[in-house]
Every structure is written in structure tokens, then in C-alpha cells.
Design an enzyme around this catalytic site. Structure first.
Site, mmCIF file in Angstrom:
data_model
loop_
_atom_site.group_PDB
_atom_site.id
_atom_site.type_symbol
_atom_site.label_atom_id
_atom_site.label_comp_id
_atom_site.label_asym_id
_atom_site.label_seq_id
_atom_site.Cartn_x
_atom_site.Cartn_y
_atom_site.Cartn_z
ATOM 1 N N GLY A 21 0.888 -1.104 0.001
ATOM 2 C CA GLY A 21 0.194 0.091 0.137
ATOM 3 C C GLY A 21 0.770 1.445 -0.158
ATOM 4 O O GLY A 21 0.408 2.236 0.757
ATOM 5 N N ALA A 22 1.889 1.172 -0.965
ATOM 6 C CA ALA A 22 2.795 2.336 -0.819
ATOM 7 C C ALA A 22 2.793 3.551 -1.733
ATOM 8 O O ALA A 22 3.382 4.510 -1.472
ATOM 9 C CB ALA A 22 4.482 1.610 -1.145
ATOM 10 N N ASP A 72 -3.034 -6.914 -6.188
ATOM 11 C CA ASP A 72 -3.952 -6.922 -4.952
ATOM 12 C C ASP A 72 -3.318 -7.875 -3.668
ATOM 13 O O ASP A 72 -3.407 -9.039 -4.043
ATOM 14 C CB ASP A 72 -5.427 -7.282 -5.592
ATOM 15 C CG ASP A 72 -6.384 -7.161 -4.585
ATOM 16 O OD1 ASP A 72 -6.099 -6.852 -3.110
ATOM 17 O OD2 ASP A 72 -7.600 -7.245 -4.507
ATOM 18 N N VAL A 73 -3.193 -7.181 -2.612
ATOM 19 C CA VAL A 73 -2.444 -8.059 -1.753
ATOM 20 C C VAL A 73 -3.392 -9.136 -1.225
ATOM 21 O O VAL A 73 -3.048 -10.125 -0.592
ATOM 22 C CB VAL A 73 -1.838 -6.947 -0.680
ATOM 23 C CG1 VAL A 73 -3.121 -6.370 0.130
ATOM 24 C CG2 VAL A 73 -1.109 -7.601 0.284
ATOM 25 N N SER A 163 -4.796 0.579 13.287
ATOM 26 C CA SER A 163 -5.383 2.117 13.384
ATOM 27 C C SER A 163 -5.991 2.055 14.981
ATOM 28 O O SER A 163 -6.118 1.041 15.671
ATOM 29 C CB SER A 163 -6.466 1.679 12.421
ATOM 30 O OG SER A 163 -7.688 2.688 12.881
ATOM 31 N N TYR A 176 -14.509 -2.589 9.308
ATOM 32 C CA TYR A 176 -13.127 -1.978 9.341
ATOM 33 C C TYR A 176 -12.691 -2.345 11.010
ATOM 34 O O TYR A 176 -11.593 -2.689 10.963
ATOM 35 C CB TYR A 176 -13.297 -0.697 9.169
ATOM 36 C CG TYR A 176 -11.849 0.162 9.175
ATOM 37 C CD1 TYR A 176 -10.873 0.016 8.157
ATOM 38 C CD2 TYR A 176 -11.483 0.769 10.367
ATOM 39 C CE1 TYR A 176 -9.744 0.565 8.210
ATOM 40 C CE2 TYR A 176 -10.203 1.652 10.243
ATOM 41 C CZ TYR A 176 -9.358 1.321 9.225
ATOM 42 O OH TYR A 176 -8.168 1.890 9.246
ATOM 43 N N LYS A 180 -9.349 -4.295 12.137
ATOM 44 C CA LYS A 180 -8.197 -3.749 12.696
ATOM 45 C C LYS A 180 -7.936 -4.599 14.125
ATOM 46 O O LYS A 180 -6.933 -4.526 14.733
ATOM 47 C CB LYS A 180 -8.366 -2.329 12.844
ATOM 48 C CG LYS A 180 -8.260 -1.418 11.425
ATOM 49 C CD LYS A 180 -6.834 -1.999 10.885
ATOM 50 C CE LYS A 180 -6.840 -1.204 9.410
ATOM 51 N NZ LYS A 180 -5.581 -1.442 8.733
#
Length: 272
Positions: A21-22, A72-73, A163, A176, A180
Site C-alpha cells: 500500500g505504498a 492486489d495483496v 488503527s 473495518y 483492525k
């Protein structure tokens, strides 16, 4: 598909970090900070686009050799090609930064959450980082332990960006928060498995950070910060998360592992 960038250099002179995601936001801040700390970078993201070019330009000015791999990871079958791209720099990976993530597909009543939206967020934010960390850990172990106390070899680490939502509930984006909230346990499990091999495992837990992902809710968080939500009274910046990750990856805390490092201006501190 992988692409190589940057000048030739002695492969033994710089450690190698793999950052997912860089292309922008926190991932870019991490990549730039790692380059400032002396790392060469293997970058992964969905596509090579204009954001990629900005990230690569910043790395070039910092003298880092770079390889970029598009994919796509969440597609686990693609992890092998991502690791091969990283190994093409120097034949090893010294640090994995699990940064790629997606927000809730749509904010709303958790009683209306659709299974397909739940599955997509969990696939990117939890399943992918776990199995990528597993794959990288295997390659690190195959590379040999060296000295368990880190003497005589460069630091090795796995860092996962989670997060504030790992501990703070937002019912309107349940998938989400759930994704996390599992990352702290993943970090502790990996830390226990890898500690004897001199591989540190960390969770970095950002709070309200100014990124493209948070841009749609800027007005909401501006008001909350103004009302005192964040003790330091401001937004965080991607570069601040990056400096935290670079410090951990560089071995700044050699006798610690399995911990969460908050980058949130004090947001996580319970108050009366």
C-alpha cells in the site's frame, strides 16, 4: 509485474524493506522514512499510477534502489511474485511493513452490513497481512538466525499498521473495526513465534492522520479535534507514522517485541 528503479549499488550496503500500500498516504510516508533511514524499498500496490510516480520520485531523491510490484495483496497467490520482487534487490527481506488497507465499503447501520463488504475488508486488512507475514517470516528463517540478540547482523522486523479502530468502536464501520481489532493478537502471536530468531514484530497504531483515506471525513474530524478529541489538538501526518516505523525497523528498541506503538497524539489514553 515488477519494475526496477534507481541506481546500481552494493547489494550488501543497504537493508531491504517491503512496504504494501505504498502509493500514497501512510504507505508513502513509511517508504520515504525508511529510505531516509538507509533502506532500499520493494513497494506493492494495486497499480502503477501517478501516485506511484510521486512515491518513486521521493525515493530517488533519497538514493534508494526501488522495485515496484502491482497487484492486489488480498490475492494470496500473488504474494510469491511480490516476495520475488523484493528479493531481486539484494536477495533478502529485512523488514516487512503490512500497510495496505481499505476502509469500510460503506458507512451505515451495522445491522445492514452486507457479507460481501465484510469479506472484502477482512480479506485486505486481516487475511492478507497475516499470510504475507507468514510468507516473509519463512524467508527470513530460511536466511538463517544469526545471533538471537541481534549482534553481528542487521535488525529484522515485521511491522503491521493498524488503527485506533483496533480499540475504539465505530458502529457505522463495523467491518473495518473488526479487521483492525485482530491485528494486535496477530502481532503478539508472530512475536512469540519469531522472538528466538531475532525477528521483532510490531503493531503501529495511527490515530487521526491526514491521508487520502481520511479526506472525505475531514470536516467531521476537524470538529472533533477542535472539541478536544485529540489531546495534542491536531491531525497526525503520514511522515510521523513513517518515522515511527523506520525507528522500529532500524532496531531502535532491540529488547522489545509484540507491542503496539500509538501514533495518535494521545487519542488512545482513557480520560475521565
Amino acid at each position: 509485474m515488477s519494475e526496477r528503479f534507481g541506481p546500481a549499488a552494493d547489494p550488501a550496503s543497504r537493508p531491504v524493506a517491503l512496504v504494501t500500500g505504498a502509493n500514497r498516504g501512510i504507505g508513502r510516508g513509511i517508504a520515504w522514512a525508511l529510505a531516509d533511514a538507509g533502506f532500499d524499498l520493494a513497494l506493492g500496490d494495486l497499480a502503477h499510477d501517478a501516485d506511484t510516480e510521486t512515491t518513486l520520485a521521493g525515493l530517488a531523491t533519497r538514493g534508494a534502489r526501488t522495485v515496484f510490484h502491482a497487484g492486489d495483496v488480498a490475492t494470496l497467490d500473488g504474494h510469491g511474485a511480490l516476495l520475488e520482487a523484493a528479493h531481486s534487490l539484494s536477495g533478502r527481506i529485512d523488514c516487512l511493513v503490512n500497510n495496505a488497507g481499505v476502509p469500510a465499503v460503506r458507512r451505515g447501520d451495522l445491522l445492514a452490513l452486507r457479507p460481501e463488504d465484510f469479506d472484502r475488508v477482512l480479506a485486505v486488512n486481516l487475511r492478507a497481512p497475516f499470510f504475507l507475514a507468514q510468507a516473509v517470516a519463512r524467508t527470513m528463517l530460511a536466511d538463517g538466525d544469526g545471533d538471537a540478540d541481534g549482534v553481528g547482523r542487521r535488525p529484522r522486523s515485521i511491522v503491521t499498521v493498524s488503527s485506533i479502530s483496533a480499540t475504539h468502536a465505530s458502529p457505522e464501520r463495523a467491518e473495518y473495526c473488526l479487521s483492525k481489532s485482530a491485528l494486535p493478537m496477530m502481532t503478539r502471536l508472530l512475536a512469540l513465534r519469531l522472538a528466538a530468531h531475532g525477528i521483532a514484530v510490531w503493531e503501529v497504531r495511527p490515530g487521526i492522520v491526514r491521508t487520502p483515506m481520511t479526506e472525505p471525513v475531514t470536516a467531521r474530524y476537524d470538529a472533533l479535534i477542535e472539541d478536544g478529541l485529540v489531546p495534542q489538538g491536531r491531525w497526525g501526518e503520514a511522515a510521523e507514522v513513517g518515522r515511527t516505523v523506520a525507528s522500529l525497523a532500524s532496531g531502535a528498541l532491540p529488547f522489545a517485541t509484540g507491542e503496539a506503538v500509538h501514533v495518535d497524539g494521545g487519542l488512545h489514553i482513557a480520560r475521565l
